[in-house]
Structure formats: C-alpha cells, structure tokens
Design an enzyme around this catalytic site. Structure first.
Site, PDB file in Angstrom:
ATOM      1  CB  THR A   1      36.946  46.193  36.457  1.00 32.21           C
ATOM      2  OG1 THR A   1      37.719  46.823  37.466  1.00 32.21           O
ATOM      3  CG2 THR A   1      37.433  44.760  36.289  1.00 32.21           C
TER       4      THR A   1
ATOM      5  CG  ASN B   1      40.714  49.521  42.160  1.00 35.56           C
ATOM      6  OD1 ASN B   1      39.788  48.718  42.204  1.00 35.56           O
ATOM      7  ND2 ASN B   1      41.097  50.216  43.211  1.00 35.56           N
TER       8      ASN B   1
ATOM      9  CG  ASP C   1      41.870  46.048  44.713  1.00 34.33           C
ATOM     10  OD1 ASP C   1      40.914  46.687  45.180  1.00 34.33           O
ATOM     11  OD2 ASP C   1      41.894  45.611  43.546  1.00 34.33           O
TER      12      ASP C   1
ATOM     13  CB  SER D   1      42.262  40.585  42.419  1.00 34.01           C
ATOM     14  OG  SER D   1      41.268  40.801  41.434  1.00 34.01           O
ATOM     15  CB  SER D   2      36.887  40.456  43.831  1.00 31.69           C
ATOM     16  OG  SER D   2      37.087  40.939  45.130  1.00 31.69           O
TER      17      SER D   2
ATOM     18  N   GLY E   1      32.979  44.502  38.824  1.00 28.85           N
ATOM     19  CA  GLY E   1      32.037  44.750  39.909  1.00 28.85           C
ATOM     20  C   GLY E   1      32.668  44.703  41.283  1.00 28.85           C
ATOM     21  N   GLY E   2      33.981  44.881  41.364  1.00 23.10           N
ATOM     22  CA  GLY E   2      34.644  44.956  42.678  1.00 23.10           C
ATOM     23  C   GLY E   2      34.324  43.723  43.502  1.00 23.10           C
TER      24      GLY E   2
HETATM   25  O1  DON Z   1      40.839  43.433  41.485  1.00 24.34           O
HETATM   26  C1  DON Z   1      39.772  43.759  42.001  1.00 24.34           C
HETATM   27  O2  DON Z   1      39.096  43.008  42.662  1.00 24.34           O
HETATM   28  C2  DON Z   1      39.253  45.172  41.770  1.00 24.34           C
HETATM   29  N1  DON Z   1      40.362  46.050  41.469  1.00 24.34           N
HETATM   30  C3  DON Z   1      38.234  45.140  40.664  1.00 24.34           C
HETATM   31  C4  DON Z   1      37.559  46.488  40.523  1.00 24.34           C
HETATM   32  C5  DON Z   1      36.282  46.419  39.801  1.00 24.34           C
HETATM   33  O3  DON Z   1      35.791  45.378  39.411  1.00 24.34           O
HETATM   34  C6  DON Z   1      35.599  47.700  39.611  1.00 24.34           C
HETATM   35  N2  DON Z   1      34.312  47.448  39.028  1.00 24.34           N
HETATM   36  N3  DON Z   1      33.320  47.748  38.855  1.00 24.34           N
END
Ligand code: DON
Length: 557
Positions: free
Chosen positions: A365, A385, A407, A436-437, A456-457
């Site tokens: 991301t 993702n 997600d 999403s985050s 960072g998910g």
């Molecule tokens: O939208 C989201 O929250 C996730 N798909 C984001 C994924 C992400 O940040 C991966 N990172 N390190």
C-alpha cells in the site's frame, strides 16, 4: 448588511483568510524517489497539487507495483485553496456485481483459505483509473496526457528494482509464480530479481497510454476492458462489462474532529480511519496527557485504541449499503462516555468489551502527500491490498489486480489477513465497497498544517494517530516520523511494540497494569508527511526512515 449577514461573514473570514494564504514552498513526500520527482516535474510544468497527485499515483503504480496500482484503488483527500474546500475522492474498489456474501465459504460455511487473497476471485473492481480521470476533470489543470507521461515513460523504459521490491517479491513468491504473465513481468527466471534488475512493463505503458488518450473509455471500455473480461472468463473470475459501466467515483465529506485546538480532517467510510481517529482523540481529550508519564500515556493510548477498533469491527462498513452510526461514534460525548469506563490502574481485557472481532501491516500500500505553492494540498493512500495484490496480471495489459476483497469480512468474526474481524456491516454485497483502514489526513490550526498518512493495514489508524499527537505535542516532523510506535487493535488483545518502543521499565509497568505486550522484530509503516509552519513560514517534508521514499521541498521562485 443585516446583523446575521455580518455574523456569517465573520464566521467565514478565517476560511477566506486561509484560502488566500500561500505557502513559501511546494513539497512532496512519497514512497519512491521517482514518484516524488515526477510530482515536482508536473508542478514545474504549471500543474497544481492535483495534477501532481495524478502523476505521483501513476508513477507509484509503475515503480512500486507491490504497493498500489492501476489494478487497485484508494482515497485522495484534497484541499482546494481557492474556496477552502476539503473533499475525499473515494476510488475504492467495489465487489463485482456477481459477488455474494458467502462466496469465500465452503459447503460447511468455513472460509476457503486463499480464495479472497489469490487470483481473479480476490479482486475488486479497480477504482484508481476512474479516480485519476475524476481528478483531471474536476481539480487539475493539465491534460492527463501530460500528468501520466512520467509513469508511461518509467513503464516503457524500465526502472531498477530495489530492496523493498525484492523483499515483497520474496514474500509473495508463490503467488507471483502461479501465473506465467505475472512471473514474466515481476520475476527473473522464476526467481526474485537481483537488485538493479530493470523492471520493464511495456503492456502497462500501453494501458496507461489508452487511459491518457481516452479517459474512462480507455480503461473501462475498449481494449483494456476487453482483455480484462476475457482473462476473467478464462481464469474463473466473475466480472462483467456491467461492473465497469456501473463503477463510480464518489466525492465524500471527510470526517472532522477537534483535539487541543487542532482540526483533524480524515477519511470517511468506506474507510474506518476518520471515525476511529475521532473516537480515540475524544477519549484522550478526557485525560491530562501532558501531565502524565509514559506508562500512563501509553496505557491510555492502548485503551482508547482498543475501544475504537472494537467499534470499527462492530459498526463500520460502506455507508451506501449499511447504516453506520457516524454522528454518534464521532461525537465528543461518545468518546467521553467511553473514557469514563477506562481505569487508570488496570487494562480492560478486550473480552470485557461487548463482543465482535485483527494483524499487522508493513510497507505495501502507499501513501503520498503534496502541497503546491498556491496552497492546494493532497493526502492520498492507495492500495492493491497485500504485497503484489492478488498476484494476477491480466495478459496483455500489465494490470496487476488487487486482492482488496479480503478487506470484507468473508464470514462475520473470521479474521482477515490483518487479523481484523468484522460484523454484518462489512459483509460482501454486489457493488459494495470493502471496509478500509486507509487514513489520509490533514491536521490544521491557524499556526500550522500537517498532511500525513501511511500504509500498514490495520495499523494505519494507530500510526496516523501517533503522528497527530506528536505534532500537537510540538515535536518536529523529522523527529516524530521515525519514532517507534505502539499499536492495539482490540483483538488480538495485545499491545504491539516496534523494536525500541518503550524502555524496559515502562514495559514492565504496562505488564503490571495487565497489558499483554507483543514486541515485534520488524518495524512497520511508511509514513509520508508535510508540515507548513505558518509562524516561521517554513515548509518541511519527511519520508519515513523505515522505507525508501523521498521528501522534496522546493521554495517558490
Ligand atoms: O484498505 C485497507 O485498509 C488495506 N487494504 C490496506 C493494506 C495495507 O495498508 C497494506 N500495508 N502494509
């Protein structure tokens, strides 16, 4: 002028003053030097921050293919100087129209491992192309042909792969090897290419050129669309032309909250970021954080995060499909109510909170921040993702499709790749956007502006939070961006620590309060932030030392 008119005029005055202010420099921070440089080149050609944002987004799609891309989506948070408007451009992927709630479950109702992660079934309908067209048509100044030119050039001529690329390709080797087209582009003889290997993406250059020349028709119809739909049919996908015809960019009002004299402007649903930040800040506002030691501060941070992530799991989803109590969750009284149940002398086990049901994220991301010399600015977080998304490249297009479908909560209560659980609100439905985050954000008061965000998910929200708090505390940008971070996401009930976060004594004191510490071996996140300090009339920019990005500041002539 009537009294009420005068009053309205006075109310608007700060906005108008703000609208007319100009920063002394332009600045861009992104996860890749070529992307930051492309943005600056577009500004130099007379583009504004929105043109630069198009260029940076497209270059990142080419040079950081593991992070974001034309096969993915994202959120672009904009501020337009001429009228002071803040708006979120929602280019999130949608579930295909043929998707259904239980599409990743077997006959026994169990989640089929990998199905929402790998291959065509894992991908949502891409929104990035539509978002770039929308930006070009409504906010930018230059033709797409100009702003997409740097990306097309890098795709055609190739770029040297670096360490981040190699790490991510190693992590997703199996998924990349699964598809010959993918392996031919992203691997070298089926292996992770050596550092310096040139990644050439000729098909992607053509796909970008069709978008540059024909706008939406150049992506969602015509040759690109045809190739995508043919590949879907051949490889078990479920997309149709109707998915492309019905895909819409949505302009959304961002979520606003206030903390210690600063306004925080952040992502609205389908991101959970703005709401969670509001809840956390409103909880923290109930405590004299400045007067507390590190143990108490970290304890309160963890308790506030725990509660906001619990609400995320319970309530958040696409507001066009489900009722989300946004007003309530982002109201200061709600945060105050949650704060009242926090004890200073012990941690609340997550199992004591009303139940529902999360894992970490790294540098895939991508986030970037742009400020132009006119005072327009953009915070954008873009994603496919997981590293290299679904691993599936549409033959003949160079499009690497996302695996954003993961997600959604495939089954209420079952954790996704980030360990995040969700409830009914985030169940799969045709055309729906997955939760999403991603939290592109602005922090503003009359003295300063910060534009920030990170990948960072599930940890995005807690990282952005710690950036906001450090800035409000008065720490300089360069100092706080590298500072080790902590994270709590309700479930698992753990307080995650980056290497070097908190000394031994603080750790022991937190354990004594009942926190389960989980020190991790690797750092997380890749924040890209800008600061316009209006008191000193200085602009600074910083790229997270954890990543290989670049921050540039160019003073106005
Ligand atoms: O939208 C989201 O929250 C996730 N798909 C984001 C994924 C992400 O940040 C991966 N990172 N390190």
């Amino acid at each position: 002028m009537s009294l009420s008119r005068v009053f309205v005029f006075l109310l608007c005055l700060p906005g108008l003053l703000l609208a007319n202010e100009r920063p002394p420099a332009a600045a861009i921070a992104s996860a890749h030097p070529l992307a930051s440089q492309a943005g600056m080149a577009i500004l130099a050609q007379g583009g504004n921050a929105f043109d630069a944002a198009i260029a940076v987004s497209a270059v990142l799609a080419v040079v950081e293919p593991y992070g974001s891309g034309m096969g993915g989506g994202g959120f672009w948070l904009l501020h337009r100087a001429s009228d002071g408007k803040d708006i979120m451009i929602d280019g999130r992927e949608t579930a295909p129209l043929a998707a259904h709630r239980d599409m990743y479950l077997d006959a026994q109702g169990e989640v089929i491992p990998g199905l929402s992660m790998n291959g065509p079934l894992a991908a949502g309908i891409p929104g990035q192309a539509a978002a770039l067209v929308h930006l070009a048509e409504h906010y930018a100044r230059l033709p797409l042909r100009t702003s997409l030119a740097p990306a097309i050039q890098h795709a055609r001529e190739g770029v040297a792969v670096g360490e981040s690329y190699r790490r991510m390709a190693g992590f997703r080797l199996e998924a990349l090897r699964a598809w010959p087209e993918t392996a031919a582009i992203f691997l070298h003889n089926g292996e992770v290419p050596a550092a310096g290997h040139r990644l050439v993406q000729t098909d992607l250059a053509e796909t970008l050129s069709r978008l540059a020349e024909n706008g939406l028709d150049g992506f969602y119809r015509g040759d690109t669309a045809k190739a995508v739909l043919t590949a879907m049919e051949r490889h078990g996908g479920i997309w149709s032309q109707a998915d492309f015809d019905s895909y819409r960019i949505i302009e959304r009002e961002p979520i606003r909250s206030h903390y210690q004299g600063h306004e925080i402007i952040s992502a609205a649903p389908p991101s959970s970021g703005g709401v969670a930040l509001a809840t956390i800040l409103h909880i923290l506002a109930q405590f004299p954080l400045d007067e507390l030691d590190e143990v108490a501060r970290t304890h309160l941070l963890a308790e506030a995060m725990r509660r906001a992530y619990r609400d995320r799991a319970q309530y958040l989803g696409d507001t066009d499909f489900v009722e989300v109590p946004l007003e309530r969750l982002s109201h200061p009284h709600y945060g105050a109510g949650l704060a009242a149940a926090i004890r200073l002398d012990r941690a609340t086990p997550s199992s004591d909170l009303p139940g529902v049901a999360a894992a970490p994220g790294g540098t895939h991301t991508s986030h970037f921040s742009v400020l132009d010399s006119e005072g327009n600015y953009v915070a954008a977080t873009l994603s496919i993702n997981y590293p290299f998304g679904s691993g599936f490249v549409v033959p003949g297009t160079g499009l690497l499709l996302n695996n954003e479908m993961d997600d959604f909560s495939s089954r209420p209560g079952s954790p996704n790749a980030y360990g995040l659980v969700g409830a009914e609100a985030n169940a799969i439905a045709p055309g729906k956007r997955m939760l999403s985050s991603m939290s592109p954000s602005f922090v503003r008061n009359p003295d300063s502006l910060v534009v920030l965000g990170t990948p960072g998910g599930s940890r995005i929200i807690s990282m952005v939070l710690q950036g906001i708090l450090a800035h409000i505390d008065g720490a300089p940008l360069e100092a706080w961006i590298g500072r080790p971070r902590v994270h709590h996401q309700y479930l698992p009930d753990k307080l995650y620590l980056e290497p070097d976060a908190l000394d031994e004594e603080t750790r022991l004191a937190l354990i004594a309060l009942g926190h389960q510490l989980e020190p991790l071996a690797s750092p997380w996140g890749n924040m890209q932030a800008l600061l316009w300090d209006k008191r000193t009339a200085q602009v600074s920019a910083a790229s997270d030392p954890r990543g290989g990005g670049q921050a540039l500041v160019i003073p106005n002539k």
